[in-house]
Design a protein around this motif. Structure first.
Motif, short mmCIF file in Angstrom:
data_model
loop_
_atom_site.label_atom_id
_atom_site.label_comp_id
_atom_site.label_asym_id
_atom_site.label_seq_id
_atom_site.Cartn_x
_atom_site.Cartn_y
_atom_site.Cartn_z
N CYS B 58 1.35 4.90 -14.63
CA CYS B 58 1.09 6.27 -14.17
C CYS B 58 2.40 6.93 -13.71
N GLU B 59 2.65 8.13 -14.15
CA GLU B 59 3.89 8.84 -13.80
C GLU B 59 4.00 9.09 -12.31
N SER B 60 2.86 9.21 -11.68
CA SER B 60 2.87 9.58 -10.27
C SER B 60 2.89 8.35 -9.35
N CYS B 61 1.98 7.41 -9.57
CA CYS B 61 1.87 6.30 -8.61
C CYS B 61 2.35 4.97 -9.16
N HIS B 62 2.71 4.91 -10.45
CA HIS B 62 3.20 3.69 -11.12
C HIS B 62 2.15 2.61 -11.26
N ASN B 63 0.89 2.97 -11.09
CA ASN B 63 -0.20 2.05 -11.36
C ASN B 63 -0.33 1.90 -12.88
N ILE B 64 -0.91 0.78 -13.32
CA ILE B 64 -1.14 0.58 -14.75
C ILE B 64 -2.25 1.53 -15.22
N SER B 65 -2.07 2.08 -16.39
CA SER B 65 -3.02 3.09 -16.86
C SER B 65 -2.99 3.17 -18.38
N ASN B 77 -11.16 14.81 -6.37
CA ASN B 77 -11.95 14.55 -5.17
C ASN B 77 -11.25 13.64 -4.17
N ARG B 78 -10.12 13.09 -4.57
CA ARG B 78 -9.41 12.20 -3.65
C ARG B 78 -8.40 13.00 -2.83
N ASP B 79 -8.07 12.45 -1.66
CA ASP B 79 -7.15 13.12 -0.75
C ASP B 79 -5.71 12.85 -1.18
N HIS B 80 -5.06 13.82 -1.82
CA HIS B 80 -3.71 13.61 -2.34
C HIS B 80 -2.64 13.68 -1.25
N GLN B 81 -3.04 13.96 -0.03
CA GLN B 81 -2.08 14.00 1.07
C GLN B 81 -2.00 12.68 1.82
N LEU B 82 -2.87 11.75 1.42
CA LEU B 82 -2.92 10.43 2.06
C LEU B 82 -2.45 9.40 1.05
N ILE B 83 -1.26 8.81 1.31
CA ILE B 83 -0.67 7.90 0.32
C ILE B 83 -0.62 6.48 0.87
N CYS B 84 -1.14 5.53 0.10
CA CYS B 84 -1.12 4.13 0.51
C CYS B 84 -0.07 3.40 -0.33
N VAL B 85 0.93 2.82 0.35
CA VAL B 85 2.00 2.10 -0.35
C VAL B 85 1.60 0.65 -0.54
N ILE B 89 -0.27 -3.82 -8.59
CA ILE B 89 -1.53 -3.20 -9.01
C ILE B 89 -2.75 -4.02 -8.56
N ARG B 90 -2.53 -5.32 -8.30
CA ARG B 90 -3.64 -6.13 -7.81
C ARG B 90 -4.10 -5.66 -6.44
N ASP B 91 -3.15 -5.12 -5.65
CA ASP B 91 -3.50 -4.62 -4.33
C ASP B 91 -4.31 -3.34 -4.45
N VAL B 92 -3.97 -2.52 -5.44
CA VAL B 92 -4.78 -1.32 -5.69
C VAL B 92 -6.22 -1.72 -5.98
N MET B 93 -6.36 -2.73 -6.88
CA MET B 93 -7.71 -3.19 -7.23
C MET B 93 -8.45 -3.71 -6.01
N ALA B 94 -7.73 -4.47 -5.16
CA ALA B 94 -8.37 -5.05 -3.98
C ALA B 94 -8.83 -3.95 -3.02
N HIS B 106 0.70 4.38 -4.05
CA HIS B 106 2.04 4.33 -4.63
C HIS B 106 2.40 2.87 -4.81
N VAL B 107 2.54 2.43 -6.06
CA VAL B 107 2.80 1.01 -6.35
C VAL B 107 4.30 0.77 -6.45
N LEU B 108 4.84 -0.05 -5.53
CA LEU B 108 6.28 -0.30 -5.50
C LEU B 108 6.74 -1.23 -6.61
N GLY B 109 5.85 -2.14 -7.02
CA GLY B 109 6.24 -3.11 -8.05
C GLY B 109 6.91 -4.33 -7.47
N GLY B 110 6.72 -4.58 -6.18
CA GLY B 110 7.32 -5.74 -5.53
C GLY B 110 7.75 -5.39 -4.12
N LYS B 111 8.50 -6.29 -3.49
CA LYS B 111 9.03 -5.98 -2.16
C LYS B 111 10.49 -6.42 -2.12
#
Lengths: 206, 206
Positions: B58-65, B77-85, B89-94, B106-111
């Protein structure tokens, strides 16, 4: 499990068809491939396809091979009158690694197991019986797992060839090298006493 | 390990490149594929190739798409002002599975992990900082693992955006639901007391 991509979902589903690989492990493996260079996925897929498409089974012993007759069966230095019956090609690899066996193999492709729906006709038993009835073998070694199914399979084959002029043997059951006696189970310990070997044989190889 | 076939050897070697799959496991998996219909291998290889070739981030959050902007980011319908880092992508799914979060990710791709050679430049940190500096976000939730590397990454990002007009928070650390208190470690238990919540909030969802 909800996936954000159909392509990902499909890859994970296919991967989780493999034995012992659940959905979570499959996802971990697939995400690993995504992080690696594209070539790794190409090589993996291509080698699996090539293997599945082009692999052959030896005409004589049913071992996996790249040619019609495998290297072991076509090796003239091996004793073709000594046949070792095994379940699986992994057992061939394990016995070859010991360096103790100079005969040839016969791979059954499993063992008789009515619970799993495996009968004698699904295994390569008839070709073994034919080979023995043609009279070219001196000794047959049963090297199947020491389980109910392994013993059944041994006995089934034995019944079919008992009138033939051939020596039959099974690999020795006993205490594993390095094992403590007190932890061995009764049956194994009992058999190891029953089938004791002369001491001077115990440190010889071959 | 000695193989009777080069094709088999190559497939096993490629398979054992995957994390947590050793040579023996790889052999078991490959032999399983050999016993199954050819289609299974074809489907597996093809789905891996398709996935690796066609998957998008994804161009915006880097999630797989499967598309340029993922379903979550394009959902009005989602709150675009609230961002979860998150790390992965497994964390997104969880988090999606909990049904408790209505913002975007927002998917960092690691730490950040100097030991593994991962610095800030290998992660999607700059695009996050830009997104926040453009002033469209109200709150940033750090949902990284509670490890040294996770904390470092949190702090690195925090330093870059501390002058921005944004609320930052981290997910709560505390006793897992269903856990016995006596087995909890001191740090976790200490934090769970420090960050206690009003009782009437504890049984509310959202």
């Amino acid at each position: 499990m909800e996936f954000s991509s159909k392509l990902l979902e499909k890859a994970v589903n296919e991967m989780s068809q493999l034995p012992g690989i659940g959905k979570r492990t499959a996802l971990r493996l697939v995400l690993h491939l995504l992080k690696q260079p594209k070539e790794q996925t190409t090589f993996l897929s291509q080698s699996l396809l090539n293997m599945r498409e082009d692999i052959k089974f030896c005409e004589s012993c049913h071992n996996i091979s790249d040619v019609e007759v495998c290297e072991i069966c076509s090796n003239k230095n091996r004793d073709h009158q000594l046949i070792c019956v095994v379940e699986d090609i992994r057992d061939v690899m394990a016995i070859e690694n010991t360096g103790q066996f100079k005969g040839i193999y016969h791979v059954l492709g499993g063992k008789i197991s009515p619970i799993d729906g495996v009968g004698p006709s699904q295994l390569k038993i008839s070709s073994l019986v034919e080979k023995i009835k043609s009279g070219n073998a001196r000794e047959l070694i049963f090297a199947l797992s020491s389980t109910m199914e392994g013993d059944t399979t041994n006995f089934y084959i034995y019944k079919q060839i008992q009138d033939c002029d051939i020596i039959t043997s099974t690999i020795a059951r006993g205490i594993s090298v390095g094992d403590e006696l007190e932890y061995a189970d009764e049956v194994t310990l009992g058999r190891s006493i029953l089938h004791r070997v002369p001491f001077e044989n115990s440190f010889k190889s071959n």
